[in-house]
Design a protein around this motif. Structure first.
Motif, mmCIF file in Angstrom:
data_model
loop_
_atom_site.group_PDB
_atom_site.id
_atom_site.type_symbol
_atom_site.label_atom_id
_atom_site.label_comp_id
_atom_site.label_asym_id
_atom_site.label_seq_id
_atom_site.Cartn_x
_atom_site.Cartn_y
_atom_site.Cartn_z
ATOM 1 N N MET A 1 0.847 -1.195 0.000
ATOM 2 C CA MET A 1 0.000 0.000 0.000
ATOM 3 C C MET A 1 0.882 1.244 0.000
ATOM 4 N N LEU A 2 0.468 2.238 -0.825
ATOM 5 C CA LEU A 2 1.235 3.466 -0.903
ATOM 6 C C LEU A 2 1.058 4.304 0.353
ATOM 7 N N GLY A 3 2.134 4.973 0.777
ATOM 8 C CA GLY A 3 2.038 5.892 1.894
ATOM 9 C C GLY A 3 1.349 7.182 1.458
ATOM 10 N N GLU A 4 1.014 8.010 2.450
ATOM 11 C CA GLU A 4 0.316 9.259 2.147
ATOM 12 C C GLU A 4 1.143 10.159 1.228
ATOM 13 N N GLU A 5 2.451 10.236 1.483
ATOM 14 C CA GLU A 5 3.313 11.090 0.658
ATOM 15 C C GLU A 5 3.328 10.611 -0.787
ATOM 16 N N GLN A 6 3.422 9.298 -0.988
ATOM 17 C CA GLN A 6 3.436 8.762 -2.350
ATOM 18 C C GLN A 6 2.111 8.999 -3.050
ATOM 19 N N GLN A 7 1.011 8.776 -2.346
ATOM 20 C CA GLN A 7 -0.301 9.017 -2.938
ATOM 21 C C GLN A 7 -0.476 10.470 -3.336
ATOM 22 N N ARG A 8 -0.070 11.366 -2.444
ATOM 23 C CA ARG A 8 -0.191 12.786 -2.745
ATOM 24 C C ARG A 8 0.663 13.152 -3.954
ATOM 25 N N GLY A 9 1.894 12.614 -4.003
ATOM 26 C CA GLY A 9 2.777 12.902 -5.123
ATOM 27 C C GLY A 9 2.196 12.450 -6.447
ATOM 28 N N ARG A 10 1.599 11.286 -6.469
ATOM 29 C CA ARG A 10 1.010 10.785 -7.709
ATOM 30 C C ARG A 10 -0.216 11.596 -8.113
ATOM 31 N N GLN A 11 -0.977 12.059 -7.134
ATOM 32 C CA GLN A 11 -2.137 12.898 -7.439
ATOM 33 C C GLN A 11 -1.704 14.233 -8.032
ATOM 34 N N ILE A 12 -0.668 14.839 -7.441
ATOM 35 C CA ILE A 12 -0.177 16.116 -7.958
ATOM 36 C C ILE A 12 0.400 15.933 -9.358
ATOM 37 N N LEU A 13 1.106 14.840 -9.565
ATOM 38 C CA LEU A 13 1.670 14.580 -10.894
ATOM 39 C C LEU A 13 0.564 14.456 -11.935
ATOM 40 N N ALA A 14 -0.523 13.777 -11.579
ATOM 41 C CA ALA A 14 -1.644 13.646 -12.514
ATOM 42 C C ALA A 14 -2.227 15.019 -12.855
ATOM 43 N N LEU A 15 -2.347 15.884 -11.841
ATOM 44 C CA LEU A 15 -2.844 17.233 -12.085
ATOM 45 C C LEU A 15 -1.870 18.026 -12.952
ATOM 46 N N ALA A 16 -0.563 17.851 -12.702
ATOM 47 C CA ALA A 16 0.449 18.558 -13.492
ATOM 48 C C ALA A 16 0.401 18.133 -14.955
ATOM 49 N N ARG A 17 0.253 16.845 -15.189
ATOM 50 C CA ARG A 17 0.160 16.358 -16.575
ATOM 51 C C ARG A 17 -1.048 16.980 -17.276
ATOM 52 N N ALA A 18 -2.182 16.961 -16.586
ATOM 53 C CA ALA A 18 -3.393 17.519 -17.190
ATOM 54 C C ALA A 18 -3.226 19.003 -17.457
ATOM 55 N N ALA A 19 -2.629 19.718 -16.497
ATOM 56 C CA ALA A 19 -2.453 21.166 -16.649
ATOM 57 C C ALA A 19 -1.496 21.508 -17.782
ATOM 58 N N SER A 20 -0.466 20.690 -17.979
ATOM 59 C CA SER A 20 0.527 20.986 -19.026
ATOM 60 C C SER A 20 -0.103 20.998 -20.413
ATOM 61 N N SER B 1 20.972 3.233 -0.531
ATOM 62 C CA SER B 1 19.907 2.727 -1.386
ATOM 63 C C SER B 1 18.684 3.601 -1.184
ATOM 64 N N VAL B 2 17.944 3.840 -2.269
ATOM 65 C CA VAL B 2 16.767 4.701 -2.210
ATOM 66 C C VAL B 2 15.527 3.856 -2.394
ATOM 67 N N ASP B 3 14.619 3.936 -1.449
ATOM 68 C CA ASP B 3 13.369 3.179 -1.506
ATOM 69 C C ASP B 3 12.466 3.692 -2.616
ATOM 70 N N GLY B 4 11.681 2.765 -3.213
ATOM 71 C CA GLY B 4 10.603 3.161 -4.110
ATOM 72 C C GLY B 4 11.051 3.541 -5.490
ATOM 73 N N ARG B 5 11.459 2.574 -6.316
ATOM 74 C CA ARG B 5 11.991 2.865 -7.654
ATOM 75 C C ARG B 5 10.988 3.595 -8.543
ATOM 76 N N LYS B 6 9.670 3.436 -8.301
ATOM 77 C CA LYS B 6 8.663 4.076 -9.138
ATOM 78 C C LYS B 6 8.387 5.519 -8.730
ATOM 79 N N ASP B 7 8.828 5.914 -7.538
ATOM 80 C CA ASP B 7 8.440 7.217 -7.016
ATOM 81 C C ASP B 7 9.619 8.157 -6.797
ATOM 82 N N VAL B 8 10.807 7.795 -7.291
ATOM 83 C CA VAL B 8 11.952 8.684 -7.121
ATOM 84 C C VAL B 8 11.929 9.770 -8.193
ATOM 85 N N PHE B 9 11.827 9.380 -9.457
ATOM 86 C CA PHE B 9 11.813 10.335 -10.559
ATOM 87 C C PHE B 9 10.507 10.223 -11.333
#
Length: 536
Positions: A1-20, A272-280
């Motif tokens: 399960m994604l943490g709150e920070e990861q969920q928020r980051g993905r939501q903002i990214l979705a908004l950024a993509r739409a806005a672009s 080592s950095v956790d979360g390969r899908k959420d770093v970049f």
């Protein structure tokens, strides 16, 4: 399960993509940068852009700056993003890298800094804020910060973000617009910090031959070349803090890079950095943080710190020595410390080799069933963990066949496991394998596998079944990931991979109802106790 920070980051990214998508594609570089900066100024926006600005408004200043840079990159073409590798360091990681550097002796009040890949100012802006908190005046700070950025729009944004962190306009241009690899190195900085671009380079794209010290001619990666450049930019005894793909830690073709680093300094930390899908954004990449002190060759007797960096609290890192051979992989220590399984695939009676058939070079050998010396071809896509592996055509229905000399060792005639040699970002496991259905060899007297597979063979079908179950477990997958930072499976690393002792795993399977996941964990835990007995 994604943490709150990861969920928020993905939501903002979705908004950024739409806005672009609502931004004029014909904006000049300067206008594009100015528009992105206006998102921080409270300028009212409507539509999707308004939703994006509203989503970042309550965030901390470093988060707002990060998303401003990300938004700029979304306005670039996908090809430009790939070419320039414009993937920014998130604030939590920039802060963690800076903490490592400060812990190793970087002095905010006295030292100079260079970021040769400064897009988004993730590091320089963070350092500016830390220097200001330490009591330095803005004029002093800006003369300590130095950056190079190839994209003029990102260079302009980075300058502005640093000034915003300081709260005042400064005269000095801290970030120059240039290709760092074509800027003469000065060996003038106490800290060289970077998240360098990555991707393959051709010899003709490079300004000089310095790459030869750190890379092989057929495998030149940008981040390796940048690493060598960073060493030349650093003063003697200076620190280098690099956020780079983990492939260098164990990849066979990065042996020269590992050797170069150790020849030119003391490795202080390898995080080592956790979360390969959420770093970049837009890339799933295993990432490491390398901290090196430039100077005499690395002393193997001095332990290296292995922190795990993520969104949560950082635990006390383990400390281990690097291998005596400078070219050998740099594995991440196991969480359970010194407890080892004590076995390898050889202890299970298993031999390992790479797949044979390179279909795009040897299409003339593709055949039909019934043709002389035709054998069924096993593709990597035929491999599905938990299911018997059977040949199936790469496209459409049916089975693909290949003509091979019947005396060739490439033909697999006995019990075997086929493993995918390269995994993609959507697959949760690095190691994915399945046993070949016995009926395959019975019907065709053998089979061939493509080069994107690895073949594991053994005389004992029961032992082979045990190995299949073991290799598909999370416990073994995690061990492999600690010694390899690349999506490609190394035959050498697989042969050397630490596994539970065969009897320990077999007994654990019997005790836990053939639940391989539970049995693997139990067998690793008991291996240290039974190792002497089994090898006696």
């Amino acid at each position: 399960m994604l943490g709150e920070e990861q969920q928020r980051g993905r939501q903002i990214l979705a908004l950024a993509r739409a806005a672009s998508g609502e931004v004029d594609n014909n904006l000049s570089v300067d206008a594009r940068a100015a528009f992105c900066l206006s998102l921080l100024d409270g300028v009212p926006h409507t539509g999707r852009i308004g939703l994006f600005t509203s989503s970042i408004e309550p965030l901390a200043v470093e988060e707002r700056h990060y998303w401003t840079g990300v938004f700029y990159t979304l306005l670039l073409s996908a090809e430009t993003r790939r070419t320039q590798a414009t993937y920014f360091t998130p604030p939590y990681l920039a802060n963690a890298v800076l903490d490592l550097a400060i812990g190793a002796g970087f002095n905010l009040a006295q030292h100079d800094v260079l970021d040769p890949a400064a897009g988004g100012a993730a590091f320089l802006s963070t350092i500016a804020a830390r220097m200001q908190q330490a009591g330095l005046e803005a004029d002093d700070i800006v003369y300590r910060l130095n950056g190079i950025e190839i994209d003029p729009g990102l260079a302009a944004i980075s300058r502005s973000l640093i000034q915003r962190r300081l709260g005042e306009t400064v005269a000095r241009e801290m970030i120059v617009t240039a290709d760092a690899l074509r800027v003469k190195p000065l060996a003038a900085y106490n800290l060289v910090v970077a998240n360098p671009p990555y991707g393959r380079l051709h010899v003709d794209e490079l300004p000089d031959d310095n790459w030869k010290a750190i890379a092989h001619s057929g495998h030149i990666n940008k981040y390796a070349v940048f690493t060598e450049y960073c060493f030349r930019m650093a003063k003697p005894n200076a620190l280098l803090a690099l956020v780079i793909p983990s492939s260098f830690r164990a990849g066979p073709l990065y042996d020269r890079m590992r050797s170069y680093i150790r020849s030119n300094g003391q490795v202080v930390a390898l995080g080592s950095v956790d979360g390969r899908k959420d770093v970049f954004v837009d890339v799933a990449q295993d990432v490491s943080v390398l901290l090196v002190r430039k100077g005499a060759s690395h002393k193997t007797s001095v332990p290296v710190s292995f922190p795990v960096l993520g969104l949560g609290e950082i635990e006390e890192p383990q400390r281990r020595r690097l291998p005596a051979d400078a070219t050998r992989p740099w594995p991440t220590p196991a969480p359970d410390g010194e407890v080892l399984g004590g076995a390898t695939l050889a202890d299970y009676g298993i031999t390992v080799r790479a797949g044979y058939f390179v279909w795009n070079r040897e299409q003339h050998r593709m055949a039909e069933e019934g043709d002389p010396n035709a054998y069924p071809l096993m593709w990597a896509k035929n491999v599905k963990a938990g299911k018997l592996c059977r040949p199936a055509a790469k496209k459409g229905t049916g089975i693909d066949f290949v003509t091979v000399d019947p005396t060739s060792s490439a033909i697999v005639r006995g019990p075997a496991i086929v493993m995918q040699r390269t995994t993609n970002t959507k697959q949760p496991r690095r190691l994915i394998c399945s046993r070949v259905a016995p009926a395959v060899s019975k019907k065709w007297n053998g089979f061939i596998t493509e080069n994107h597979t690895i073949i594991l063979t053994g005389a004992d079908p029961a032992r082979l079944k045990l190995v299949e179950a073991l290799l598909n477990t999370a416990a073994v997958d995690a061990r492999y990931r600690r010694v390899s930072g690349t999506a490609s499976i190394s035959v050498t690393l697989l042969r050397e991979l630490d596994l539970p002792l065969p009897n320990a795993f077999a007994e654990a399977m019997a005790s836990h109802g053939d639940d391989a996941e539970i049995a693997a964990v139990a067998a690793y835990g008991s291996g240290a106790k039974t190792r002497t007995t089994e090898h006696a």
